[in-house]
Scaffold this active site. Sequence first.
Site, short mmCIF file in Angstrom:
data_model
loop_
_atom_site.label_atom_id
_atom_site.label_comp_id
_atom_site.label_asym_id
_atom_site.label_seq_id
_atom_site.Cartn_x
_atom_site.Cartn_y
_atom_site.Cartn_z
N LYS A 222 0.86 -1.19 0.00
CA LYS A 222 0.00 0.00 0.00
C LYS A 222 0.89 1.24 0.00
O LYS A 222 1.90 1.27 0.72
CB LYS A 222 -0.90 -0.01 1.24
N SER B 180 -10.21 -0.27 6.94
CA SER B 180 -9.61 -0.21 5.59
C SER B 180 -8.88 -1.45 5.12
O SER B 180 -8.44 -1.49 3.98
CB SER B 180 -8.67 0.98 5.49
N SER C 185 -9.93 2.07 2.71
CA SER C 185 -9.07 2.84 1.84
C SER C 185 -8.03 2.00 1.08
O SER C 185 -7.49 2.47 0.09
CB SER C 185 -8.32 3.88 2.68
N1 GLN Z 1 -13.42 4.44 6.06
C1 GLN Z 1 -12.84 4.91 7.29
C2 GLN Z 1 -12.43 6.35 7.11
O1 GLN Z 1 -12.71 6.90 6.11
C3 GLN Z 1 -11.68 4.06 7.68
C4 GLN Z 1 -10.47 4.31 6.86
C5 GLN Z 1 -9.30 3.49 7.29
O2 GLN Z 1 -9.46 2.47 7.96
N2 GLN Z 1 -8.13 3.95 6.93
O3 GLN Z 1 -11.82 6.94 7.94
#
Ligand code: GLN
Length: 484
Positions: free
Chosen positions: A76, A175, A151
């Site tokens: 990532k 995410s 994400s």
């Molecule tokens: N969807 C959540 C957010 O927008 C979690 C994102 C994540 O786990 N990085 O913050």
Amino acid sequence: MHRKTLTELAKGLRAGEFSSVELTRACLDRVDRLDEQLNCFITVTGEQALAQAQAADARLQSGAAGPLTGIPFAHKDIFCTHGVKTSCGSKMLDRFIAPYDATVTQYLNAAGAVMIGKTNMDEFAMGSSTETSYYGPVKNPWDPQRVPGGSSGGSAAAVAARLVPASTGTDTGGSIRQPAALCGVTGLKPTYGRVSRYGMIAFASSLDQGGPFTRTAEDAAIMLGVMAGFDARDSTCVDRPVDDYRSGLDDSLEGLKIGLPQEFLDTGLDSGVAAAVTAALGEYEKLGATVVDISLPNAALAVPTYYVVAPAECSSNLSRMDGVRFGYRASDPQDLEDLYKRSRGEGFGAEVKRRIMIGTYALSAGYYDAYYLKAQQARRLIREDFLKAFETVDVIMGPTAPTPAFRLGEKSDDPVTMYLSDIYTIAVNLAGLPGLSIPAGCIDGLPAGLQVIGNYFAEARLLNVAHRFQQVTDWHTLCPKGYE
Ligand code: GLN
């Protein structure tokens, strides 16, 4: 070769059926051929990968290889990689070449794993669809009209499309687990502190945790074994030996007590996903487990609590992106204030700005007690719910995400609906617990995920529970059309 799991590939490498260079070339060819339509990769590091593969082949021949030696993976783009662009999905870091390796990167390198590139993600990991990336959205391999989740959408889609056997992700509110569910792969978020955050660009420091995406739980056990471990450079990293995550994979589930939180079966849950969870629980009963209803009374506080804590921490973490020390700098500034304002104004996307503003507001002197302090109190209650549940059950199960993959653009104009994609995953981060998602069904051609949550440092148990399920079901073997 792309059909083989990481475990099978590791065996093939050892048996000399193919070399790491051949395997790496095969992955790079697939990325070359298929990624244009998916957009999983921000950077492909072909030359470096082939050099790493060559070194891995030498090591395989010398007999000093570990289980990841010679295995290609995707990283990532939130993990710093020495000499390679590390963008975090943002224009702000579009030209940032990391001057050092994250600890996870170092560990993977030392194990002889071969990084073939950096994957696309929501900007600074803020999102549930990988649509907020500066590099454009990632498409779900199961249906290119749909999002892969986020994400870590690029990492999840790359494994689902068999571009790589494994990838890394980070999970602040879901995410890793949510995109794993939407793409039909296995994704593991470890206990907070199990995997070093050093060199993993910070979003919300008290929640962020790195972990793997793979096709199977067995493969995730191998990845976690290398990614986990104490690191003095991350003060929240826990000094505790890393378990052998593979040794207990086949343990019997006879007598396993599974808790099913009633709060997870709410009106927002898609009926297809609910049916998949029920069917999965039935499989577990056949394996000797018992399912009991439990309650997490403060579950409803998780999303609102998270959307105070995460923005507050991100507003502090992202203040370093000021046009001076890191990243994008606006041209021809009038003065220092203009430099800050325009660099940040031009460098950050809309969702990141929204979070910074919410966080700055929540932390301001007059509101600290009302928001941040209150959220920390709610967080404590959420944690206590889980601890109480673990007095009577071994693991907790439920859906990973409320719906299968949604359409691109469907939730982009409504941040709150987007935030609700993580309604079943966020509480786990607030409590710092480990959780994983495994494929458990297929709804109109789209994967559904089962979430398994464990007590602190129970990763080995979670992987055992996931592995046994994967021995008696074949959801994890399904492959999106066109990627077979
Ligand atoms: N969807 C959540 C957010 O927008 C979690 C994102 C994540 O786990 N990085 O913050």
